[in-house]
Scaffold this motif. Sequence first.
Motif, short mmCIF file in Angstrom:
data_model
loop_
_atom_site.label_atom_id
_atom_site.label_comp_id
_atom_site.label_asym_id
_atom_site.label_seq_id
_atom_site.Cartn_x
_atom_site.Cartn_y
_atom_site.Cartn_z
N MET A 174 1.88 -10.10 16.74
CA MET A 174 2.62 -8.88 16.52
C MET A 174 4.06 -9.22 16.17
SD MET A 174 0.87 -6.08 17.08
CE MET A 174 -0.86 -6.04 17.35
N PRO A 175 4.65 -8.49 15.28
CA PRO A 175 6.04 -8.73 14.97
C PRO A 175 6.91 -8.51 16.20
CG PRO A 175 5.05 -7.27 13.35
CD PRO A 175 4.07 -7.45 14.45
N SER A 176 7.95 -9.32 16.31
CA SER A 176 8.79 -9.24 17.50
C SER A 176 9.71 -8.02 17.50
CB SER A 176 9.62 -10.51 17.62
OG SER A 176 10.44 -10.66 16.48
N HIS A 177 9.88 -7.36 16.36
CA HIS A 177 10.77 -6.21 16.29
C HIS A 177 10.12 -4.91 16.76
CE1 HIS A 177 8.70 -6.16 12.41
NE2 HIS A 177 8.88 -4.86 12.43
N ILE A 178 8.85 -4.96 17.11
CA ILE A 178 8.16 -3.78 17.62
C ILE A 178 8.27 -3.77 19.14
CG2 ILE A 178 5.95 -2.57 17.78
CD1 ILE A 178 7.04 -2.64 14.97
N GLU A 179 8.78 -2.69 19.67
CA GLU A 179 8.96 -2.57 21.11
C GLU A 179 7.61 -2.32 21.80
OE1 GLU A 179 12.14 -1.47 22.90
OE2 GLU A 179 13.46 -1.92 21.22
N GLU A 180 7.51 -2.76 23.04
CA GLU A 180 6.27 -2.58 23.79
C GLU A 180 5.91 -1.10 23.94
OE1 GLU A 180 4.27 -3.90 28.05
OE2 GLU A 180 6.35 -4.38 27.65
N ALA A 181 6.91 -0.28 24.17
CA ALA A 181 6.66 1.17 24.31
C ALA A 181 6.08 1.75 23.02
CB ALA A 181 7.94 1.89 24.69
N ASP A 182 6.54 1.25 21.87
CA ASP A 182 6.00 1.72 20.59
C ASP A 182 4.54 1.32 20.44
OD1 ASP A 182 8.38 2.91 19.85
OD2 ASP A 182 9.10 1.14 18.77
N LEU A 183 4.21 0.08 20.83
CA LEU A 183 2.82 -0.36 20.73
C LEU A 183 1.91 0.47 21.63
CD1 LEU A 183 3.16 -4.25 20.60
CD2 LEU A 183 2.46 -2.71 18.77
N ILE A 184 2.41 0.79 22.81
CA ILE A 184 1.63 1.64 23.72
C ILE A 184 1.42 3.01 23.10
CG2 ILE A 184 1.66 2.82 25.96
CD1 ILE A 184 3.11 0.26 27.02
N SER A 185 2.46 3.56 22.51
CA SER A 185 2.34 4.87 21.85
C SER A 185 1.34 4.82 20.70
CB SER A 185 3.70 5.32 21.32
OG SER A 185 4.60 5.52 22.36
N TYR A 186 1.39 3.76 19.90
CA TYR A 186 0.46 3.63 18.79
C TYR A 186 -0.98 3.52 19.30
CZ TYR A 186 4.73 2.47 16.19
OH TYR A 186 5.98 2.48 15.64
N GLY A 187 -1.16 2.79 20.39
CA GLY A 187 -2.49 2.68 20.99
C GLY A 187 -3.00 4.01 21.50
N LEU A 188 -2.12 4.78 22.11
CA LEU A 188 -2.51 6.11 22.60
C LEU A 188 -2.87 7.03 21.45
CD1 LEU A 188 0.00 6.64 25.53
CD2 LEU A 188 -2.46 6.25 25.67
N LEU A 189 -2.15 6.92 20.34
CA LEU A 189 -2.51 7.73 19.17
C LEU A 189 -3.90 7.35 18.66
CD1 LEU A 189 0.89 7.77 17.25
CD2 LEU A 189 -0.22 9.68 18.40
N GLY A 190 -4.21 6.05 18.69
CA GLY A 190 -5.54 5.61 18.30
C GLY A 190 -6.61 6.16 19.24
N LEU A 191 -6.31 6.17 20.53
CA LEU A 191 -7.26 6.70 21.52
C LEU A 191 -7.48 8.19 21.31
CD1 LEU A 191 -9.04 6.34 24.00
CD2 LEU A 191 -6.99 6.63 25.41
N ILE A 192 -6.41 8.92 21.06
CA ILE A 192 -6.52 10.36 20.80
C ILE A 192 -7.37 10.60 19.55
CG2 ILE A 192 -5.23 12.42 20.12
CD1 ILE A 192 -2.96 11.34 21.98
N GLY A 193 -7.13 9.80 18.52
CA GLY A 193 -7.94 9.92 17.30
C GLY A 193 -9.40 9.64 17.57
N ALA A 194 -9.67 8.66 18.43
CA ALA A 194 -11.06 8.35 18.78
C ALA A 194 -11.70 9.51 19.53
CB ALA A 194 -11.11 7.07 19.62
N LEU A 195 -10.95 10.12 20.44
CA LEU A 195 -11.47 11.27 21.18
C LEU A 195 -11.80 12.43 20.25
CD1 LEU A 195 -9.12 11.24 24.29
CD2 LEU A 195 -11.60 10.93 24.30
#
Length: 56
Positions: free
Chosen positions: A1-22
């Motif tokens: 993962m690029p180092s300029h992406i914050e951990e909180a952003d990655l968590i948010s992106y993952g949650l968006l993926g989970l919502i899309g899956a639901l």
Amino acid sequence: MPSHIEEADLISYGLLGLIGALERFDPEREIKFETYAISRIKGSTARRSTCPPTAR
């Protein structure tokens, strides 16, 4: 993962993926939700981490 992406952003992106899956999961298909959700989450984080949104 690029180092300029914050951990909180990655968590948010993952949650968006989970919502899309639901929203898009079809229990009639012969695939486990876990398998479907993991692929959606990975795709969501990969897309957004390579091209994060720009501030306007």
